[in-house]
Design a protein around this motif. Structure first.
Motif, short mmCIF file in Angstrom:
data_model
loop_
_atom_site.label_atom_id
_atom_site.label_comp_id
_atom_site.label_asym_id
_atom_site.label_seq_id
_atom_site.Cartn_x
_atom_site.Cartn_y
_atom_site.Cartn_z
N TYR A 25 6.18 94.13 9.82
CA TYR A 25 5.56 95.23 9.07
C TYR A 25 4.22 94.80 8.46
O TYR A 25 3.28 95.59 8.42
CB TYR A 25 6.52 95.79 8.02
CG TYR A 25 7.57 96.68 8.64
CD1 TYR A 25 7.34 98.03 8.80
CD2 TYR A 25 8.77 96.16 9.10
CE1 TYR A 25 8.28 98.86 9.39
CE2 TYR A 25 9.72 96.97 9.70
CZ TYR A 25 9.47 98.32 9.84
OH TYR A 25 10.39 99.13 10.44
N LYS A 26 4.12 93.55 8.00
CA LYS A 26 2.84 93.05 7.49
C LYS A 26 1.80 93.03 8.61
O LYS A 26 0.67 93.49 8.42
CB LYS A 26 3.01 91.65 6.90
CG LYS A 26 3.66 91.63 5.54
CD LYS A 26 3.99 90.22 5.06
CE LYS A 26 2.85 89.26 5.15
NZ LYS A 26 3.19 87.89 4.70
N ILE A 28 1.86 94.59 11.73
CA ILE A 28 1.62 95.86 12.43
C ILE A 28 1.04 96.93 11.51
O ILE A 28 0.14 97.68 11.91
CB ILE A 28 2.91 96.36 13.11
CG1 ILE A 28 3.43 95.33 14.11
CG2 ILE A 28 2.70 97.72 13.77
CD1 ILE A 28 2.44 94.90 15.18
N LEU A 29 1.54 97.03 10.29
CA LEU A 29 1.08 98.10 9.39
C LEU A 29 0.08 97.64 8.34
O LEU A 29 -0.52 98.46 7.66
CB LEU A 29 2.28 98.75 8.69
CG LEU A 29 3.34 99.37 9.60
CD1 LEU A 29 4.45 99.96 8.75
CD2 LEU A 29 2.74 100.42 10.52
N VAL A 31 0.79 96.09 5.55
CA VAL A 31 1.34 96.22 4.20
C VAL A 31 1.44 94.86 3.52
O VAL A 31 1.35 93.82 4.17
CB VAL A 31 2.74 96.90 4.23
CG1 VAL A 31 2.63 98.34 4.68
CG2 VAL A 31 3.70 96.11 5.11
N PHE A 45 1.35 99.75 0.85
CA PHE A 45 0.02 99.92 1.44
C PHE A 45 -1.08 99.75 0.39
O PHE A 45 -2.25 99.72 0.73
CB PHE A 45 -0.12 101.31 2.07
CG PHE A 45 0.62 101.47 3.36
CD1 PHE A 45 0.08 101.03 4.55
CD2 PHE A 45 1.87 102.06 3.38
CE1 PHE A 45 0.76 101.18 5.74
CE2 PHE A 45 2.56 102.22 4.58
CZ PHE A 45 2.01 101.77 5.74
N PHE A 80 3.33 107.23 11.01
CA PHE A 80 2.25 106.55 10.32
C PHE A 80 0.92 107.09 10.85
O PHE A 80 0.78 107.34 12.04
CB PHE A 80 2.33 105.04 10.54
CG PHE A 80 3.52 104.42 9.87
CD1 PHE A 80 3.52 104.17 8.50
CD2 PHE A 80 4.66 104.13 10.60
CE1 PHE A 80 4.63 103.61 7.89
CE2 PHE A 80 5.78 103.57 9.99
CZ PHE A 80 5.76 103.31 8.63
N THR A 82 -3.04 106.98 11.82
CA THR A 82 -4.18 106.15 12.21
C THR A 82 -5.26 107.06 12.79
O THR A 82 -4.97 107.94 13.60
CB THR A 82 -3.81 105.08 13.26
OG1 THR A 82 -5.01 104.38 13.64
CG2 THR A 82 -3.16 105.66 14.49
N PHE A 88 -4.99 101.71 18.55
CA PHE A 88 -3.75 101.19 17.98
C PHE A 88 -2.68 101.05 19.06
O PHE A 88 -1.98 100.05 19.13
CB PHE A 88 -3.26 102.09 16.83
CG PHE A 88 -2.04 101.59 16.11
CD1 PHE A 88 -1.99 100.30 15.59
CD2 PHE A 88 -0.94 102.41 15.96
CE1 PHE A 88 -0.86 99.84 14.91
CE2 PHE A 88 0.19 101.96 15.29
CZ PHE A 88 0.23 100.67 14.77
N ASP A 117 10.37 98.64 15.90
CA ASP A 117 10.35 97.40 15.13
C ASP A 117 11.36 96.43 15.75
O ASP A 117 12.03 96.78 16.74
CB ASP A 117 10.59 97.69 13.65
CG ASP A 117 12.03 97.96 13.26
OD1 ASP A 117 12.92 97.99 14.14
OD2 ASP A 117 12.29 98.14 12.05
N LEU A 123 9.57 104.11 15.15
CA LEU A 123 8.50 104.54 14.25
C LEU A 123 7.49 105.28 15.10
O LEU A 123 7.47 105.13 16.33
CB LEU A 123 7.87 103.33 13.58
CG LEU A 123 8.84 102.34 12.93
CD1 LEU A 123 8.13 101.05 12.56
CD2 LEU A 123 9.52 102.96 11.73
N ALA A 125 3.23 106.77 15.43
CA ALA A 125 1.84 106.78 14.97
C ALA A 125 1.24 108.11 15.40
O ALA A 125 1.52 108.60 16.49
CB ALA A 125 1.06 105.63 15.57
#
Length: 133
Positions: A25-26, A28-29, A31, A45, A80, A82, A88, A117, A123, A125
């Protein structure tokens, strides 16, 4: 109409390997870790009004998604945003992240796709924003 709820505070996601999921998650996103416990972690975020992500350790691997019985398409429950949807999508493919088909409406350029994930949680986009977002 209720005036008690103003926005989504946190999205909770089940994970079987907390460390692996935090890194996913850090990366890819983008965060940041706000809190990390033994079996859970709060990710942010760092933007006002944007929900945090609470990773919750679990032993069962069910994955979050559902099938649309009208058309048979598997849907995520989290999209999410973008502005760079195609880029992406390619970036995730280059990182060997499992992605679904990139769907973009040629008339207006809006669309989206799904990605998974490490636990198989679906998830999505999108490059669509709605009024007030």
């Amino acid at each position: 109409m209720s005036n008690f709820i103003s926005h989504i505070a946190t999205l909770e996601i089940p994970v079987t390997n907390l460390e692996l999921s935090i890194e996913f998650y850090k990366d890819i996103l983008g965060v940041e870790v706000e809190f990390k416990g033994e079996k859970n972690a709060m990710l942010s975020f760092k933007k006002k009004g944007v929900p945090t992500i609470f990773l919750v350790g679990t032993e069962g691997r069910k994955g979050i998604s559902f099938n649309n019985t009208n058309n048979g398409i598997e849907h995520s429950i989290i999209d999410f945003y973008t502005p760079n949807l195609k880029e992406f999508y390619q970036w995730l493919q280059d990182k060997n992240i499992e992605v679904t088909t990139l769907n973009i409406n040629e008339d207006h350029g809006f669309g989206g796709f799904g990605f998974k994930d490490p636990d198989g949680n679906l998830l999505s986009a999108t490059n669509v924003l709605h009024e007030g977002q």
